[in-house]
Enzyme design. Structure first.
Site, PDB file in Angstrom:
ATOM      1  CE  LYS A  14    -104.681  42.430  55.308  1.00  0.00           C
ATOM      2  NZ  LYS A  14    -104.653  43.900  55.151  1.00  0.00           N
ATOM      3  CG  ASP A 104    -102.989  46.019  46.375  1.00  0.00           C
ATOM      4  OD1 ASP A 104    -102.731  46.389  45.207  1.00  0.00           O
ATOM      5  OD2 ASP A 104    -102.098  45.772  47.203  1.00  0.00           O
ATOM      6  NE  ARG A 105    -100.939  51.955  43.620  1.00  0.00           N
ATOM      7  CZ  ARG A 105    -100.148  52.380  42.628  1.00  0.00           C
ATOM      8  NH1 ARG A 105     -99.274  51.545  42.063  1.00  0.00           N
ATOM      9  NH2 ARG A 105    -100.243  53.619  42.189  1.00  0.00           N
ATOM     10  CB  THR A 177     -77.880  53.479  66.606  1.00  0.00           C
ATOM     11  OG1 THR A 177     -76.580  54.054  66.719  1.00  0.00           O
ATOM     12  CG2 THR A 177     -78.059  52.932  65.196  1.00  0.00           C
TER      13      THR A 177
END
Length: 250
Positions: A14, A104-105, A177
């Site tokens: 990105k 990123d975190r 299902t």
């Protein structure tokens, strides 16, 4: 100033081009395990943009990051890779080995944390990650397979059951299902977030591509959606980096 911000993840690249904090351009593309080749195809476009600097969040290994650096040298502007610190701008990382925390975190927490609030930051991306803060103390977090990884795991490991793509939108008991799988996976992740919020009350911040989907089922927590949270964290990191970080650990 006109800046390029790169978020290089496990599956996507990105980028944002900003000028005076305004987003001029934002694109996300699958890199098919070859982010350097994708970047090589974009470098002329970036070269024509008249950039002043580049900030990068990358989960890649050292060899791939070295290729990224060699390509970006063509821009002839300063390039800075964000990294996790034991302490940065007052925010203290909970990890014993800070290099194990995903950048990123860390950037998403860095963008959100404040001395006055406790936070639960949930990133709804390739993995669903949950990070907790108490003021400026990062408490750690949780990592779970996202909606689609869980569905893929069932498809690959359950003989005789075909599970085609369908929307993750309902929580009622499935009457076939396909619905049972999709409703069950979404219910499981929502239940995890609710349990975390009960254990660690605070402001719920959602980011990532599925943030809106989770927000509509977590309205009791009055969640805040931050679509460009990583970008905000990267910008904050770069601004503080220019002033001088609180330490150089990590």
């Amino acid at each position: 100033m006109k800046n390029l911000w790169l978020d290089i993840g496990n599956t996507r690249l990105k980028y944002w081009i900003t000028e005076n904090q305004q987003i001029l351009e934002h694109t996300a593309e699958l890199h098919l395990q070859s982010p350097a080749d994708l970047l090589l195809g974009l470098i002329q476009h970036f070269n024509n943009a008249g950039l002043d600097c580049v900030g990068i969040s990358s989960v890649l290994d050292k060899n791939n990051n070295a290729r990224i650096i060699s390509i970006l040298k063509r821009l002839q502007v300063p390039v800075t890779f964000a990294r996790v610190h034991a302490e940065y701008a007052g925010l203290i990382c909970a990890y014993d080995h800070v290099e194990q925390l995903g950048i990123d975190r860390w950037l998403q927490v860095l963008a959100s944390a404040s001395p006055e609030q406790n936070l639960c930051v949930v990133s709804c991306g390739t993995a669903l990650t949950i990070d907790l803060t108490q003021g400026l103390q990062h408490l750690g977090g949780y990592i779970l397979p996202n909606l689609y990884l869980q569905r893929d795991a069932l498809t690959q490991n359950t003989k005789g059951i075909q599970i085609p793509d369908a929307a993750f939108a309902e929580l009622s008991p499935g009457r076939n299902t396909i619905d049972a799988v999709h409703h069950g996976i979404l219910l499981g992740l929502l239940s995890t977030i609710r349990q975390v919020m009960l254990q660690f009350p605070g402001k719920l911040v959602l980011t990532g591509g599925d943030a809106a989907l989770f927000a509509q089922s977590l309205s009791e927590f009055d969640p805040v959606i931050e679509p460009d949270l990583l970008l905000k964290g990267l910008q904050f990191y770069m601004q503080h980096h220019a002033e001088g970080p609180s330490d150089n650990k990590g």
